[in-house]
Design an enzyme around this catalytic site. Structure first.
Site, PDB file in Angstrom:
ATOM      1  N   SER A 253       0.824  -1.201   0.000  1.00  9.31           N
ATOM      2  CA  SER A 253       0.000   0.000   0.000  1.00  9.31           C
ATOM      3  C   SER A 253       0.859   1.251   0.000  1.00  9.31           C
ATOM      4  CB  SER A 253      -0.958   0.004   1.197  1.00  9.31           C
ATOM      5  OG  SER A 253      -0.412   0.755   2.257  1.00  9.31           O
ATOM      6  N   LYS A 254       0.346   2.214  -0.719  1.00  8.82           N
ATOM      7  CA  LYS A 254       1.034   3.491  -0.835  1.00  8.82           C
ATOM      8  C   LYS A 254       1.221   4.100   0.557  1.00  8.82           C
ATOM      9  CE  LYS A 254       2.589   7.092  -2.914  1.00  8.82           C
ATOM     10  NZ  LYS A 254       3.960   7.057  -3.328  1.00  8.82           N
ATOM     11  N   ARG A 255       0.222   3.873   1.408  1.00 10.19           N
ATOM     12  CA  ARG A 255       0.278   4.431   2.754  1.00 10.19           C
ATOM     13  C   ARG A 255       1.457   3.870   3.547  1.00 10.19           C
ATOM     14  NH1 ARG A 255      -5.115   3.394   5.094  1.00 10.19           N
ATOM     15  NH2 ARG A 255      -5.802   3.733   2.964  1.00 10.19           N
ATOM     16  N   GLY A 257       4.224   3.292   2.303  1.00  8.83           N
ATOM     17  CA  GLY A 257       5.451   3.703   1.621  1.00  8.83           C
ATOM     18  C   GLY A 257       5.781   2.852   0.403  1.00  8.83           C
ATOM     19  N   ASP A 263       5.916   6.324  -9.029  1.00  9.22           N
ATOM     20  CA  ASP A 263       7.194   6.173  -8.316  1.00  9.22           C
ATOM     21  C   ASP A 263       8.112   5.215  -9.079  1.00  9.22           C
ATOM     22  OD1 ASP A 263       6.296   7.711  -6.206  1.00  9.22           O
ATOM     23  OD2 ASP A 263       5.609   5.992  -5.045  1.00  9.22           O
TER      24      ASP A 263
END
Ligand code: GLU
Length: 488
Positions: A253-255, A257, A263
């Site tokens: 998950s992006k949350r 990192g 990216d």
């Protein structure tokens, strides 16, 4: 009636980045449609204005365009069942909710009475359930309240007994106890639909045949199913995809990192490689083939082969795959991409003096991700501080002590060399190796080391010497000889 045309939709909510799970949903959705010569539709689900992020819609357009997942219908290209942005369809949903009220499949909850059911269900952490005692009203009563402008929500009416059964292509037949099914809100007090309701109404109006989404929506599917059957609409084929994990325990998950699509591109992954990699997160062709063009994926993709066990996002595999795509680029193309990294590392003089294309030739087969380039080339700019133990190579039988006399023999030979081409450097050094009656490595390892100050380099002694040029190579050998003399 003949077979329905396959119509799939990617229905992102514009809430920020395109994370890997979103892109996989878009890709599978696209592939299912194109495999059947059907239509791929883009619908923006922006009913939840609180989660709306400025610029997120542009990210969606840009990503679909870059990856070649071209939609046949959507906000920007139009189509027969538009508008394709939910906030522009606001007027559509209330009428459908009222139809359900008429059918006894939904009910009003007015704000002028305390909603005891809501309080109880919240306190007991139970699904909101219809309670006749509070909410059964006559038509007249309802009409009266509507006329007097009392605010309300409309909720779905789900039974408390029995089970709801639905079919998912990946997870099979799923049965849910109706007691678990919340009477979810369909229309909010501001008159707008909830995300769940708009989603079902739009999928029907847009004639969507296959619904692809992450398995986090699996638990909502029975409520959606009940809506379809309440309306008497055909239920679409559900394809819920397995979660993408970064390891055995944690979801990607992006949350946390983890990288988004953008990216990865910024790090120097090629978009084609990322798409190929993502296709295999939960799907396999049933053969050993792992490298697929988008056209090949369209041909081979069969959603029935999506796996239900979680997919692991394997960085090592992604790097390997990216390396394979890099190797396949035309040299000129690789060179163009590499140039911006050269500019980060090299001074203006170096950029002009050195034949950068030769560096690209060396790098193309040795780089898996473009952002590895700087660390592999800084020594061309200047030799880093290094320890003379770098001259120790067991197999080549070299060490600082024997490298010093070797380099002292190499220096005058190269000083005399006029034609500074790869072949001529090669032949000259091999003549010396013969004359010294030693193994190749005894001479080549110290040269490569003295020219680079690095343990490993793209290219060996000859390539480095050729690229650095005569003057710089001789200078580095002289400096290296002094260093050995001082430090042994
Ligand atoms: N708007 C939802 C999301 O972005 C899509 C859900 C669906 O595909 O039904 O997660």
């Amino acid at each position: 009636m003949g077979e329905r045309e396959v119509r799939t939709r990617f229905a992102p909510s514009p809430t920020g980045y395109m994370h890997i799970g979103n892109l996989r949903t878009a890709l599978y959705t696209y592939l299912i449609a194109k495999h059947e010569d059907g239509k791929f539709i883009l619908r923006i689900e922006d009913t939840d204005q609180e989660r709306y992020v400025e610029g997120a819609v542009d990210v969606i357009y840009r990503t679909l365009k870059m990856t070649g997942l071209n939609h046949d219908e959507g906000p920007d290209v139009g189509g027969p069942v538009g508008p394709y942005i939910q906030s522009e369809r606001k007027g559509t949903y209330l009428g459908y909710a009222k139809q359900l009220v008429e059918k006894g499949e939904a009910y009003y909850v007015f704000s002028d009475k305390p909603d005891v059911v809501a309080e109880i269900s919240e306190k007991e952490k139970k699904p909101y359930k219809y309670n006749a005692q509070y909410h059964s009203m006559t038509k007249e009563e309802i009409e009266e309240k509507l006329v007097s402008g009392i605010s309300y929500v409309i909720r779905q009416k789900n039974p408390s007994e029995g089970v709801t059964v639905f079919e998912d292509e990946i997870y099979g037949t799923i049965k849910v106890d109706n007691l678990e099914l919340e009477d979810m809100i369909l229309i909010k007090s501001d008159g707008l639909p909830t995300y769940n309701f708009a989603n079902v109404v739009d999928d029907h109006l847009m004639e969507i045949t296959h619904i692809v989404r992450g398995n986090e929506y699996l638990s909502s599917a029975p409520k959606y199913n009940r809506l379809y059957s309440a309306f008497g609409w055909p239920v679409p084929t559900y394809v819920h995809c397995p979660p993408i994990m970064k390891d055995a325990h944690n979801k990607l998950s992006k949350r946390n990192g983890d990288a988004s699509f953008e990216d990865l591109l910024a790090k120097g992954y090629l978009k084609e490689a990322v798409v190929n990699f993502i296709a295999l997160l939960g799907w396999s062709s049933g053969t050993d083939q792992e490298i697929f063009t988008l056209e090949e994926l369209i041909e081979k993709f069969d959603y029935r082969h999506i796996n239900k066990s979680p997919a692991i996002f394997d960085d090592v595999k992604l790097k390997w795959m990216n390396g394979e795509y890099i190797k396949k680029l035309p040299l000129e193309d690789f060179h163009k991409r590499a140039l911006s990294y050269y500019e980060q590392v090299f001074s203006k003089e170096t950029m002009e003096k050195i034949d950068l294309l030769k560096i690209s030739e060396l790098l193309q087969t040795r780089v898996e991700v473009l952002n590895e380039i700087p660390e592999k080339i800084t020594f061309f700019e200047s030799v880093p501080e290094y320890d003379i133990s770098l001259y120790i190579h067991k197999r080549m039988k070299t060490n600082p002590e024997n490298s010093l006399p070797t380099l002292e023999r190499v220096l005058p030979v190269l000083e005399k060399l006029e034609d500074w081409s790869l072949d001529s450097i090669h032949n000259t050094i091999f003549d010396l190796i013969k004359e010294m009656e030693v193994k190749n490595g005894v001479v080549l390892w110290p040269i490569r080391t003295v020219l680079s100050g690095e343990k490993s380099t793209p290219g060996g002694a000859f390539e480095l010497a050729e690229i650095l040029g005569k003057e710089e190579s001789l200078r580095r050998i002289r400096v290296g000889i002094e260093k050995l003399k001082n430090e042994i």
